[in-house]
Design a protein around this motif. Structure first.
Motif, short mmCIF file in Angstrom:
data_model
loop_
_atom_site.label_atom_id
_atom_site.label_comp_id
_atom_site.label_asym_id
_atom_site.label_seq_id
_atom_site.Cartn_x
_atom_site.Cartn_y
_atom_site.Cartn_z
N VAL A 1 -51.12 -14.13 3.36
CA VAL A 1 -51.23 -13.32 2.42
C VAL A 1 -49.58 -12.76 1.94
O VAL A 1 -49.40 -12.60 0.89
CB VAL A 1 -51.87 -11.81 2.39
N GLN A 2 -48.79 -12.82 2.86
CA GLN A 2 -47.39 -12.48 2.73
C GLN A 2 -46.71 -13.38 1.50
O GLN A 2 -46.16 -12.82 0.82
CB GLN A 2 -46.66 -12.54 4.07
N MET A 3 -47.18 -14.64 1.85
CA MET A 3 -46.35 -15.60 0.71
C MET A 3 -47.32 -15.59 -0.60
O MET A 3 -46.74 -16.32 -1.48
CB MET A 3 -46.20 -16.96 1.48
N LEU A 4 -48.20 -14.89 -0.61
CA LEU A 4 -48.96 -14.99 -1.82
C LEU A 4 -48.62 -13.69 -2.63
O LEU A 4 -48.52 -13.58 -3.88
CB LEU A 4 -50.65 -14.65 -1.84
N VAL A 5 -48.42 -12.45 -1.87
CA VAL A 5 -48.00 -11.29 -2.57
C VAL A 5 -46.49 -10.94 -2.62
O VAL A 5 -46.12 -10.45 -3.91
CB VAL A 5 -48.67 -10.07 -1.65
N LEU A 6 -45.73 -11.42 -1.75
CA LEU A 6 -44.14 -11.02 -1.75
C LEU A 6 -43.54 -11.77 -2.88
O LEU A 6 -42.72 -11.14 -3.66
CB LEU A 6 -43.67 -10.88 -0.48
N PRO A 7 -43.72 -13.09 -2.76
CA PRO A 7 -42.89 -13.93 -3.88
C PRO A 7 -42.97 -13.06 -5.34
O PRO A 7 -41.91 -12.94 -6.22
CB PRO A 7 -43.43 -15.30 -3.95
#
Length: 160
Positions: A131-137
């Motif tokens: 989820v980190q790489m889906l939300v943060l970019p």
């Protein structure tokens, strides 16, 4: 916004700025998710490991930027990403994060999850880092656009 509204995007400082913002935002996420990993009980280790992970995440955001540039053939594709830009961010983020988590956990044994880490069924990789790489970019790219937009407006105000 147009390129003329955000001239720094073409500057030599754009990629370093993107990297620094990506590292800082990812560092906060890394600290927050650290209790979900084995061995993160020692606070001094947490700061160090999360810092290294955030630097790696910064490079992953640069990779997502490069993919977007290659796909759209526009250096400033993220200024108005539209459906294609957001889809590209999500697909690149999903592929990168699942690949890294799977390789790090199952191939390289680089880290392990505690029982508190929710797992993605079948893949058995951590839900939170994916989820980190889906939300943060998208958040990071919006931050960059906002920052450059405010800086341009401030310059125009001081010049005019």
């Amino acid at each position: 916004m147009t390129n003329t509204e955000i001239p720094q995007i073409k500057s030599a400082w754009f990629l370093p700025r993107l990297f620094v913002i990506a590292v800082l935002i990812n560092y906060v996420w890394e600290i927050a998710q650290s209790p979900l990993y084995v061995g993160m009980e020692n606070l001094s280790l947490v700061w160090w490991h999360c810092g290294l992970a955030a630097v790696g995440d910064g490079f992953l955001v640069l990779l997502i930027y490069a993919v977007g540039w290659a796909v759209t053939r526009q250096r400033d594709w993220f200024v108005q990403p539209m459906t294609t830009g957001y889809a590209m961010m999500l697909l690149a983020g999903l592929f990168i994060s699942v690949s890294i988590e799977w390789l790090a956990v199952f191939v390289g044994s680089q880290w392990a999850y505690t029982s508190r880490m929710p797992l993605i069924p079948l893949l058995k990789v951590g839900f939170v880092p994916v989820v980190q790489m889906l939300v943060l970019p998208p958040l990071i790219f919006r931050t960059i656009v906002g920052w450059h937009g405010r800086a341009s407006a401030a310059r125009e105000k001081s010049e005019g």
